[in-house]
Design a protein around this motif. Structure first.
Motif, PDB file in Angstrom:
ATOM      1  N   GLN A  69      -2.462   4.484 -10.336  1.00  0.00           N
ATOM      2  CA  GLN A  69      -1.043   4.282 -10.059  1.00  0.00           C
ATOM      3  C   GLN A  69      -0.270   4.302 -11.367  1.00  0.00           C
ATOM      4  OE1 GLN A  69       0.329   1.166  -7.305  1.00  0.00           O
ATOM      5  NE2 GLN A  69       1.581   0.395  -8.979  1.00  0.00           N
ATOM      6  N   SER A  71       3.419   3.338 -12.796  1.00  0.00           N
ATOM      7  CA  SER A  71       4.620   2.582 -12.439  1.00  0.00           C
ATOM      8  C   SER A  71       5.614   2.639 -13.587  1.00  0.00           C
ATOM      9  CB  SER A  71       4.280   1.125 -12.146  1.00  0.00           C
ATOM     10  OG  SER A  71       3.431   1.044 -11.030  1.00  0.00           O
ATOM     11  N   HIS A  81       6.777   3.977  -8.277  1.00  0.00           N
ATOM     12  CA  HIS A  81       5.317   3.954  -8.364  1.00  0.00           C
ATOM     13  C   HIS A  81       4.804   5.266  -7.773  1.00  0.00           C
ATOM     14  CE1 HIS A  81       5.607  -0.393  -9.018  1.00  0.00           C
ATOM     15  NE2 HIS A  81       6.391  -0.441  -7.954  1.00  0.00           N
ATOM     16  N   GLU A 115       1.018   9.263  -2.963  1.00  0.00           N
ATOM     17  CA  GLU A 115       2.140   8.463  -2.479  1.00  0.00           C
ATOM     18  C   GLU A 115       3.173   8.280  -3.573  1.00  0.00           C
ATOM     19  OE1 GLU A 115       0.650   4.652  -1.338  1.00  0.00           O
ATOM     20  OE2 GLU A 115      -0.390   5.446   0.404  1.00  0.00           O
ATOM     21  N   ASN A 117       6.371   5.568  -4.212  1.00  0.00           N
ATOM     22  CA  ASN A 117       7.010   4.331  -3.748  1.00  0.00           C
ATOM     23  C   ASN A 117       8.257   4.055  -4.581  1.00  0.00           C
ATOM     24  OD1 ASN A 117       4.738   4.010  -2.161  1.00  0.00           O
ATOM     25  ND2 ASN A 117       3.808   2.502  -3.502  1.00  0.00           N
ATOM     26  N   GLY A 119      10.486   0.690  -5.232  1.00  0.00           N
ATOM     27  CA  GLY A 119      10.494  -0.740  -4.968  1.00  0.00           C
ATOM     28  C   GLY A 119      11.751  -1.423  -5.457  1.00  0.00           C
ATOM     29  N   PHE A 133       9.141  -2.250  -0.616  1.00  0.00           N
ATOM     30  CA  PHE A 133       9.251  -0.883  -1.115  1.00  0.00           C
ATOM     31  C   PHE A 133       9.363   0.114   0.027  1.00  0.00           C
ATOM     32  CE2 PHE A 133       4.821  -2.083  -0.816  1.00  0.00           C
ATOM     33  CZ  PHE A 133       4.263  -1.047  -0.078  1.00  0.00           C
ATOM     34  N   ARG A 135       7.987   3.901   1.057  1.00  0.00           N
ATOM     35  CA  ARG A 135       6.851   4.748   0.689  1.00  0.00           C
ATOM     36  C   ARG A 135       6.945   6.082   1.428  1.00  0.00           C
ATOM     37  NH1 ARG A 135       1.356   2.117   1.856  1.00  0.00           N
ATOM     38  NH2 ARG A 135       1.799   1.200  -0.151  1.00  0.00           N
ATOM     39  N   CYS A 136       6.589   7.130   0.697  1.00  0.00           N
ATOM     40  CA  CYS A 136       6.465   8.453   1.282  1.00  0.00           C
ATOM     41  C   CYS A 136       5.204   9.065   0.689  1.00  0.00           C
ATOM     42  CB  CYS A 136       7.696   9.289   0.933  1.00  0.00           C
ATOM     43  SG  CYS A 136       7.711  10.884   1.731  1.00  0.00           S
TER      44      CYS A 136
END
Length: 146
Positions: A69, A71, A81, A115, A117, A119, A133, A135-136
Motif C-alpha cells: 500500500q 499512502s 491510498h 484498489e 482509496n 480517506g 474512506f 474505495r474503487c
C-alpha cells in the motif's frame, strides 16, 4: 462474514497505528512524504452453485494474500491510498459430476486486486485518527482443479 468483519476491524486498527506519524499539530501536514505499508491478509472464501433449489457444489476455504500500500496525504483533510495485492490458496470442493456422482477435491485459486482509496481522517487525539474512506478497485482470479 464474522471473520471478514473481524479482519477489517484489525486492519483498520493497524492502519490507525501507522497513521500516528501524521500528528495533528504538524503545520506542514500536506508536505509529508508518501509512505509504504507491506501487509498480509487472510480471507474466507465460499462459492456455491444451485440448480432449481438443489445445491450442485460448494467451494470454501481460506485465501492468503500479500500486498503493498502506498499512502500519501493530499491535504490535512484527505489521504490517498493505492493498494496492490496478490492472493491465492487451496479450498475444498464438494460437488458432483454431470451424472450426479459426488466429488470431493481441492481447488487452487490465484488472483490479484488493485484498489484506490480516498480517506477523510477524523482526529481522536493529536496522534490517533479514524478514517472512513471511499474505495474503487478491480479484482480478478483464476482457478485450477487437482
Amino acid at each position: 462474514m464474522v471473520f471478514k468483519i473481524q479482519f477489517l476491524l484489525v486492519y483498520l486498527l493497524l492502519l490507525a497505528g501507522f497513521s500516528n506519524s501524521w500528528a495533528q499539530d504538524d503545520k506542514n501536514f500536506s508536505q509529508k512524504q508518501p509512505y509504504f505499508l507491506i501487509y498480509a491478509s487472510v480471507s474466507g472464501f465460499t462459492w456455491e452453485e444451485y440448480e432449481q433449489g438443489d445445491k450442485l457444489l460448494q467451494e470454501s476455504g481460506p485465501l492468503y494474500g500479500l500486498g503493498l500500500q502506498l499512502s500519501k496525504p493530499l491535504s490535512r483533510d484527505f489521504r490517498a491510498h493505492t493498494k496492490v495485492e496478490l492472493f491465492g490458496g487451496q479450498v475444498d470442493y464438494d460437488g458432483q459430476t454431470w451424472g450426479g456422482d459426488p466429488v470431493q477435491t481441492k481447488v487452487t485459486y490465484f488472483g490479484y486486486k488493485f484498489e484506490g482509496n480516498l480517506g477523510l481522517p477524523f482526529w481522536l487525539t493529536p496522534r490517533v485518527t479514524v478514517e472512513p474512506f471511499f474505495r474503487c478497485g478491480y479484482k480478478t482470479m483464476a482457478k485450477g482443479y487437482r
